[in-house]
Design a protein around this motif. Structure first.
Motif: not given
Length: 373
Positions: A131-132, A138-142, A148-149
């Protein structure tokens, strides 16, 4: 830019990661393949690619492990493999770099990934994201493992079938050009000291490129066919049969073309994403944005140029802005489109059995590439 996620460990992704990390950015690089450096056969790197590799600090290693040459030969598909023309290649990277270097693709990948590690890039292979979710900051990434980051920017350098492009909802059609290419990685006979191309005969192109003191890759281009049911031994037999029409140095190559594990077959495919190549804080580079058949040997070079220009602009600006993205588009889109169009034009001439001005087209593209991106 404080932290960036790069998706894809090929030429574009590794180069972007190195340059951003060298500029003080915290960079993570992920690739879905377990070992990026194990894939591929040979690669042709023209001067404009070498110029970026020098900027990355890996030129000396590339020179040591590759094979440099400065001319191109055209040969006839006759019983002697007659040399009908010889051209001095333009040194598109500048006078202090060779016109071309051929090398083993996995060797280049290993050099790049080692350089990325030395620059402080945190690399994870055999993983992807699921997921983005981006907002203004910012961009939350799973990730697939549940971690996650959050990142200031995500760079999608994940190739022609880009997962990042699909996650952004971009519907880009990748089309077959109508040609398929057999490639083989073999020992290098002494008669092969540069790339020679054979146009005509039962196949569209037969050629080769030295990749080191003892190695080369050879290729034969045919109509695109479904070759997926062939065993490795059958694939080797088909490539050897197709090569029977080509002589001169090809006779020496055929004598050592014996390893089924070193033969592969792919189709020529192409696409070009309309500008801009970003959606908010996610940007596509390399084959994810533009892909062309290898008739001009510019795929890796254009990917490296994307990475170099993107990193330069990101490090020079305090924040992501319309001005930054407009500069990126101005410097990359038309140049990449010219290369894609030129590569496709060469294919169309061959498919239509039309005698086009191949040297003229190559010369025009080379003069463009002499100018820095």
């Amino acid at each position: 830019m404080r932290n960036v996620l790069v998706v894809g460990g090929g030429a574009a992704g590794a180069a972007a990661a190195i340059l951003l990390a060298e500029g003080g950015v915290s960079v993570e690089l992920i690739d879905i393949k377990p070992d990026v450096s194990a894939l591929g056969s040979g690669i042709t790197l023209q001067g404009n690619a070498l110029r970026v590799l020098r900027r990355l600090g890996v030129w000396e290693q590339v020179r040591e492990q590759g094979y440099a040459f400065d001319s191109l030969g055209l040969r006839a598909p006759d019983p002697a493999g007659t040399l009908i023309a010889e051209f001095d290649d333009l040194r598109t990277g500048g006078p202090d770099l060779p016109a071309t270097v051929g090398m083993y693709r996995p060797a280049l990948a290993r050099i790049m990934l080692d350089r990325a590690a030395a620059a402080g890039v945190k690399t994870r292979s055999g993983t992807t994201y699921t997921a983005l979710d981006q907002d203004d900051t910012g961009v939350a990434v799973t990730f697939a493992d549940g971690s996650a980051g959050r990142y200031d920017l995500v760079v999608g350098a994940d190739g022609i079938r880009s997962w990042t492009r699909r996650m952004l909802g971009i519907n880009l059609e990748t089309h077959s050009v109508g040609m398929g290419i057999w490639r083989a990685f073999t020992p290098r006979p002494a008669s092969v000291t540069r790339t020679d191309l054979y146009y005509g005969g039962p196949s569209y192109i037969a050629g080769y490129c030295p990749t080191g003191e003892d190695t080369l890759y050879a290729y034969v281009v045919e109509d695109a066919r479904d070759r997926s049911t062939l065993s490795p031994a059958e694939s080797l037999a088909v490539m050897r049969e197709l090569s029977q029409a080509y002589h001169g140095p090809w006779d020496d190559i055929r004598a050592v073309l014996t390893d089924p594990a070193r033969v592969n077959y792919t189709w020529f495919e192409s696409h070009l994403l309309d500008a801009p190549w970003h959606r908010g804080r996610v940007v596509l580079i390399g084959d994810a944005a533009h892909a062309c058949p290898p008739t001009l040997a510019q795929g890796a070079a254009q990917a490296l140029e994307d990475a170099s220009v993107l990193a330069e602009l990101l490090l020079a600006h305090d924040e992501l802005s319309d001005e930054l993205w407009e500069s990126f588009t101005t410097r990359r889109f038309e140049r990449a489109r010219t290369v894609v169009d030129g590569s496709l034009q060469l294919c169309r001439w061959l498919l239509d059995h039309e005698r086009g001005d191949v040297p003229g087209l190559m010369n025009r593209i080379s003069h463009l590439l002499m100018q820095e991106a």
